[in-house]
Design a protein around this motif. Structure first.
Motif, PDB file in Angstrom:
ATOM      1  N   ALA A  46       0.843  -1.193   0.000  1.00 14.92           N
ATOM      2  CA  ALA A  46       0.000   0.000   0.000  1.00 14.92           C
ATOM      3  C   ALA A  46       0.880   1.246   0.000  1.00 14.92           C
ATOM      4  O   ALA A  46       2.004   1.227   0.523  1.00 14.92           O
ATOM      5  N   HIS A  47       0.362   2.329  -0.587  1.00 12.82           N
ATOM      6  CA  HIS A  47       1.027   3.632  -0.595  1.00 12.82           C
ATOM      7  C   HIS A  47       2.339   3.609  -1.371  1.00 12.82           C
ATOM      8  O   HIS A  47       3.281   4.327  -1.045  1.00 12.82           O
ATOM      9  N   SER A  48       2.401   2.769  -2.392  1.00 20.28           N
ATOM     10  CA  SER A  48       3.598   2.568  -3.213  1.00 20.28           C
ATOM     11  C   SER A  48       3.143   1.903  -4.494  1.00 20.28           C
ATOM     12  O   SER A  48       2.100   1.262  -4.522  1.00 20.28           O
ATOM     13  N   ALA A 132      -6.989   5.942   8.702  1.00 24.15           N
ATOM     14  CA  ALA A 132      -6.546   7.067   9.532  1.00 24.15           C
ATOM     15  C   ALA A 132      -7.566   8.200   9.449  1.00 24.15           C
ATOM     16  O   ALA A 132      -8.188   8.418   8.428  1.00 24.15           O
TER      17      ALA A 132
ATOM     18  N   ARG B 129      -1.710   5.463  -3.590  1.00 25.25           N
ATOM     19  CA  ARG B 129      -1.653   6.820  -3.038  1.00 25.25           C
ATOM     20  C   ARG B 129      -0.820   6.877  -1.761  1.00 25.25           C
ATOM     21  O   ARG B 129      -0.797   5.905  -1.001  1.00 25.25           O
ATOM     22  N   PRO B 130      -0.184   8.006  -1.510  1.00 26.97           N
ATOM     23  CA  PRO B 130       0.588   8.151  -0.274  1.00 26.97           C
ATOM     24  C   PRO B 130      -0.311   7.964   0.948  1.00 26.97           C
ATOM     25  O   PRO B 130      -1.516   8.188   0.871  1.00 26.97           O
ATOM     26  N   ALA B 131       0.263   7.558   2.057  1.00 26.99           N
ATOM     27  CA  ALA B 131      -0.492   7.408   3.303  1.00 26.99           C
ATOM     28  C   ALA B 131      -1.065   8.766   3.716  1.00 26.99           C
ATOM     29  O   ALA B 131      -0.446   9.804   3.470  1.00 26.99           O
ATOM     30  N   ALA B 132      -2.256   8.703   4.319  1.00 19.57           N
ATOM     31  CA  ALA B 132      -2.928   9.955   4.734  1.00 19.57           C
ATOM     32  C   ALA B 132      -2.089  10.666   5.789  1.00 19.57           C
ATOM     33  O   ALA B 132      -1.434  10.029   6.599  1.00 19.57           O
TER      34      ALA B 132
END
Lengths: 132, 132
Positions: A46-48, A132, B129-132
């Protein structure tokens, strides 16, 4: 009585490889973790975007260790093998130095036999934690 | 010249099933989306535990539609079939009514043949997507 080795079943072999993964992770040995993957392996974190190949996979896990992760616990729930390919579903827990749970979730891994050993080939996991 | 049907290759069949997934999603038809999964299928979504079985999978996708997702675009990158099981790696894009990208990432699906058709059996994806 035959002395011929009985081929271990894929689930046992994969659980043994996961044990090596956990041991290498606990030593902070990202190179050995990466060595458990096929040469053409991909992570789908995730996030990548995709993380492709041994060097990038080593850097990925080194980064996770550098962020303070000290332990990865892998629990196999399901293994299905079809010849030299298998898929595994399981649960993971990531812990910090104090044994605190940093993350917990589930994963799907496609394993391949390479050089006579089962190796992680496609590896993706998702957190169970609320957004989050 | 033989009139015998040539069995379609698994990648073509799986891409055709993905097209059905995209069409059902665009219609807001969560029941048809869920019908593309095996009876014992599992989703492994982020921020959730496993989502097991047809009814729960229908509710999951209905929830995504209710949150405003109108389109799911699936792009197959890799299919490997082994008998009645296959795995697929791909990219997804989720869009809202205005065609805006709500999320984009990658996925790993284990497919099984059930009742003569390829069906999604294990389905997991992660955002790029980038982490929040």
């Amino acid at each position: 009585m035959s002395t011929q080795a009985i081929a271990a079943d894929p689930r046992s072999e994969i659980e043994a490889r996961n044990l090596r993964f956990m041991e290498a992770f606990r030593r902070g040995d990202a190179a050995s973790v990466a060595g458990l993957y096929t040469a053409s392996a991909r992570l789908l974190p995730a996030h990548s975007d995709f993380v492709d190949g041994t060097d990038a996979i080593q850097r990925f896990w080194q980064g996770a260790m550098d962020m303070g992760l000290k332990e990865a616990v892998l629990e196999t729930l399901e293994v299905e093998a079809h010849g030299e390919t298998a898929h595994e579903v399981g649960r993971y827990t990531l812990k910090t130095a104090g044994g605190q749970v940093a993350d917990a979730g589930k994963y799907l891994v496609v394993w391949k036999q390479e050089g006579g050993a089962w190796k992680l080939h496609r590896d993706i996991w998702t957190t169970n934690r609320p957004a989050a």
